[in-house]
Write a protein that holds these residues in place. Structure first.
Motif, PDB file in Angstrom:
ATOM      1  N   ALA A 205       0.820  -1.219   0.000  1.00 55.78           N
ATOM      2  CA  ALA A 205       0.000   0.000   0.000  1.00 55.78           C
ATOM      3  C   ALA A 205       0.851   1.265   0.000  1.00 55.78           C
ATOM      4  N   GLY A 206       2.157   1.117   0.235  1.00 54.00           N
ATOM      5  CA  GLY A 206       3.053   2.267   0.192  1.00 54.00           C
ATOM      6  C   GLY A 206       3.598   2.710   1.534  1.00 54.00           C
ATOM      7  N   ALA A 207       3.156   2.070   2.636  1.00 50.13           N
ATOM      8  CA  ALA A 207       3.642   2.447   3.970  1.00 50.13           C
ATOM      9  C   ALA A 207       5.077   1.970   4.169  1.00 50.13           C
ATOM     10  N   THR A 208       5.791   2.658   5.029  1.00 51.79           N
ATOM     11  CA  THR A 208       7.105   2.188   5.475  1.00 51.79           C
ATOM     12  C   THR A 208       6.886   1.250   6.645  1.00 51.79           C
ATOM     13  N   VAL A 209       7.329   0.013   6.501  1.00 49.16           N
ATOM     14  CA  VAL A 209       7.088  -1.003   7.523  1.00 49.16           C
ATOM     15  C   VAL A 209       8.352  -1.197   8.354  1.00 49.16           C
ATOM     16  N   VAL A 210       8.227  -0.904   9.644  1.00 44.54           N
ATOM     17  CA  VAL A 210       9.327  -1.109  10.589  1.00 44.54           C
ATOM     18  C   VAL A 210       9.027  -2.379  11.380  1.00 44.54           C
ATOM     19  N   GLY A 211       9.902  -3.349  11.297  1.00 42.85           N
ATOM     20  CA  GLY A 211       9.717  -4.586  12.044  1.00 42.85           C
ATOM     21  C   GLY A 211      10.604  -4.628  13.265  1.00 42.85           C
ATOM     22  N   CYS A 223       9.633  -6.143   5.547  1.00 38.59           N
ATOM     23  CA  CYS A 223       9.872  -4.905   6.306  1.00 38.59           C
ATOM     24  C   CYS A 223      10.830  -3.985   5.554  1.00 38.59           C
ATOM     25  N   SER A 224      10.580  -2.687   5.651  1.00 41.92           N
ATOM     26  CA  SER A 224      11.491  -1.697   5.084  1.00 41.92           C
ATOM     27  C   SER A 224      12.711  -1.517   5.978  1.00 41.92           C
ATOM     28  N   ILE A 225      12.484  -1.558   7.276  1.00 40.77           N
ATOM     29  CA  ILE A 225      13.548  -1.436   8.285  1.00 40.77           C
ATOM     30  C   ILE A 225      13.316  -2.528   9.322  1.00 40.77           C
ATOM     31  N   VAL A 226      14.364  -3.229   9.713  1.00 40.72           N
ATOM     32  CA  VAL A 226      14.252  -4.256  10.753  1.00 40.72           C
ATOM     33  C   VAL A 226      15.115  -3.858  11.940  1.00 40.72           C
ATOM     34  N   LEU A 227      14.496  -3.745  13.100  1.00 42.24           N
ATOM     35  CA  LEU A 227      15.233  -3.554  14.351  1.00 42.24           C
ATOM     36  C   LEU A 227      15.342  -4.935  14.990  1.00 42.24           C
ATOM     37  N   PRO A 228      16.519  -5.568  14.895  1.00 41.65           N
ATOM     38  CA  PRO A 228      16.632  -6.977  15.276  1.00 41.65           C
ATOM     39  C   PRO A 228      16.785  -7.192  16.773  1.00 41.65           C
ATOM     40  N   ILE A 229      15.911  -8.013  17.321  1.00 40.48           N
ATOM     41  CA  ILE A 229      16.051  -8.465  18.706  1.00 40.48           C
ATOM     42  C   ILE A 229      15.944  -9.984  18.686  1.00 40.48           C
ATOM     43  N   GLU A 230      17.041 -10.645  19.002  1.00 39.68           N
ATOM     44  CA  GLU A 230      17.064 -12.098  18.895  1.00 39.68           C
ATOM     45  C   GLU A 230      16.122 -12.746  19.900  1.00 39.68           C
ATOM     46  N   GLU A 231      15.474 -13.788  19.452  1.00 41.21           N
ATOM     47  CA  GLU A 231      14.531 -14.531  20.291  1.00 41.21           C
ATOM     48  C   GLU A 231      15.330 -15.410  21.252  1.00 41.21           C
ATOM     49  N   THR A 232      15.359 -15.052  22.527  1.00 42.57           N
ATOM     50  CA  THR A 232      16.122 -15.815  23.517  1.00 42.57           C
ATOM     51  C   THR A 232      15.265 -16.816  24.270  1.00 42.57           C
ATOM     52  N   GLU A 233      13.947 -16.714  24.102  1.00 45.06           N
ATOM     53  CA  GLU A 233      13.027 -17.669  24.718  1.00 45.06           C
ATOM     54  C   GLU A 233      12.304 -18.410  23.600  1.00 45.06           C
ATOM     55  N   ASP A 234      12.270 -19.712  23.658  1.00 47.51           N
ATOM     56  CA  ASP A 234      11.531 -20.486  22.667  1.00 47.51           C
ATOM     57  C   ASP A 234      10.043 -20.312  22.965  1.00 47.51           C
ATOM     58  N   THR A 235       9.399 -19.435  22.208  1.00 40.61           N
ATOM     59  CA  THR A 235       8.013 -19.092  22.520  1.00 40.61           C
ATOM     60  C   THR A 235       7.034 -20.219  22.178  1.00 40.61           C
ATOM     61  N   ASP A 236       7.525 -21.279  21.535  1.00 41.17           N
ATOM     62  CA  ASP A 236       6.684 -22.463  21.343  1.00 41.17           C
ATOM     63  C   ASP A 236       6.563 -23.260  22.634  1.00 41.17           C
ATOM     64  N   ILE A 237       7.504 -23.026  23.564  1.00 42.67           N
ATOM     65  CA  ILE A 237       7.547 -23.802  24.803  1.00 42.67           C
ATOM     66  C   ILE A 237       7.372 -22.923  26.032  1.00 42.67           C
ATOM     67  N   TYR A 238       7.989 -21.731  26.019  1.00 44.02           N
ATOM     68  CA  TYR A 238       7.992 -20.889  27.211  1.00 44.02           C
ATOM     69  C   TYR A 238       7.209 -19.599  26.987  1.00 44.02           C
ATOM     70  N   THR A 239       6.657 -19.068  28.064  1.00 40.65           N
ATOM     71  CA  THR A 239       5.991 -17.771  28.006  1.00 40.65           C
ATOM     72  C   THR A 239       7.034 -16.671  27.873  1.00 40.65           C
ATOM     73  N   PRO A 240       6.922 -15.776  26.885  1.00 43.19           N
ATOM     74  CA  PRO A 240       7.914 -14.704  26.750  1.00 43.19           C
ATOM     75  C   PRO A 240       7.814 -13.714  27.908  1.00 43.19           C
ATOM     76  N   MET A 241       8.876 -13.600  28.663  1.00 40.48           N
ATOM     77  CA  MET A 241       8.891 -12.689  29.810  1.00 40.48           C
ATOM     78  C   MET A 241       9.965 -11.629  29.639  1.00 40.48           C
ATOM     79  N   SER A 242      11.238 -12.017  29.802  1.00 39.51           N
ATOM     80  CA  SER A 242      12.305 -11.020  29.759  1.00 39.51           C
ATOM     81  C   SER A 242      12.441 -10.393  28.383  1.00 39.51           C
ATOM     82  N   SER A 243      12.124 -11.132  27.310  1.00 42.04           N
ATOM     83  CA  SER A 243      12.222 -10.557  25.966  1.00 42.04           C
ATOM     84  C   SER A 243      11.222  -9.422  25.791  1.00 42.04           C
TER      85      SER A 243
END
Length: 286
Positions: A205-211, A223-243
């Motif tokens: 649609a023309g928007a700038t997508v920031v991921g 995404c037009s821009i990616v701000l990377p934060i590595e997944e340190t918790e396996d969210t398939d198994i654990y509830t994401p808390m500190s991330s």
């Protein structure tokens, strides 16, 4: 290194090839890996009777990065946390131990994220958000409250901003965006199909997508821009808390960056907002 690789086995295999000082580090870790996960680099160095640079050198020789990353790899190697709760918590932990583990995990993940986030990308994202005609934040599941928090931070900046946490509303809103709009998609895993599809629709649609998401995840392809934060918790198994704390902190940094772009004259607008809620609070007690 694969994040699920058994780091303890690697240490044991390389023990005889290490230098004398690095072997001290290895032996201290093997003697009590659980304590190591929740230790600072200074505490581990003291326990091993070596210098902090020696600890970092050992970590880099083993996994190619520093102590914060090594602790994450070690925690994943142990991986005996309570499923569907938290990676660091075990069923027999006392409340005090649980508290310490969760606080330490949050601190470690914040340090690690700060080291990995390129300042140039943050600057680009701030510029896009500061110049946007309209900002939309999208998140689902655990990322939904992060999107709501972003709305709470950014609406004070006197610009049109919304947060959507419903799949169908996100899709329609993305289709209605235009060039000059910014869509910020928050996803811990980067594998949530509706968000991936919404990112594609918004970009078309023309928007700038920031991921704000896991680097290398499927979401990043749209995404037009990616701000990377590595997944340190396996969210398939654990509830994401500190991330989640990391994501909230990054939102604070982006909002502050946009605020400073507004210049000192914008302080009067913020002062008016503060004054508008002053009579909703009891006065402070001396």
């Amino acid at each position: 290194m694969n994040k699920h690789e058994d780091i303890i086995r690697r240490i044991q295999e390389q023990l005889t090839t290490l230098s004398k000082s690095e072997r001290k580090v290895a032996e201290a870790i093997l003697a009590d890996p659980k304590t190591t996960i929740h230790s600072s680099i200074a505490k581990l160095a003291a326990r091993a009777e070596v210098s902090e640079p020696t600890v970092n050198r050992f970590c880099r020789s083993l996994i190619g990065s520093g102590f914060p990353d090594f602790k994450v790899a070690l925690a994943q190697s142990l991986a005996k946390g309570t499923p569907y709760v938290n990676l660091n918590v075990e069923p027999d932990d006392a409340p005090g131990a649980i508290t310490n583990k969760i606080f330490e995990a949050a601190k470690n993940n914040l340090t690690r994220a700060q080291e990995l986030l390129p300042e140039t990308l943050i600057s680009r994202a701030v510029d896009v958000l500061a110049q946007a005609r309209r900002i939309e934040f999208y998140g689902l599941g655990a990322s939904g409250p992060v999107a709501k928090d972003a709305h709470h931070k950014f609406f004070r900046l006197n610009m049109p901003v919304v947060a959507y946490t419903d799949i169908l509303v996100q899709r329609m809103a993305a289709a209605g965006t235009h060039p000059g709009d910014a869509v910020v998609i928050i996803s811990l895993s980067g594998r949530t199909l509706p968000l991936i599809e919404t990112a594609r629709v918004a970009r078309e649609a023309g928007a700038t997508v920031v991921g704000i998401t896991n680097p290398g995840s499927p979401l990043t392809n749209h995404c037009s821009i990616v701000l990377p934060i590595e997944e340190t918790e396996d969210t398939d198994i654990y509830t994401p808390m500190s991330s989640r704390i990391v994501y909230l902190t990054l939102i604070d940094a982006l909002a502050t960056g946009v605020l400073l772009k507004r210049g000192p004259e914008f302080n009067e607008h913020l002062r008016k907002l503060k004054l508008s809620v002053q009579d909703t609070r009891l006065p402070k007690q001396d």
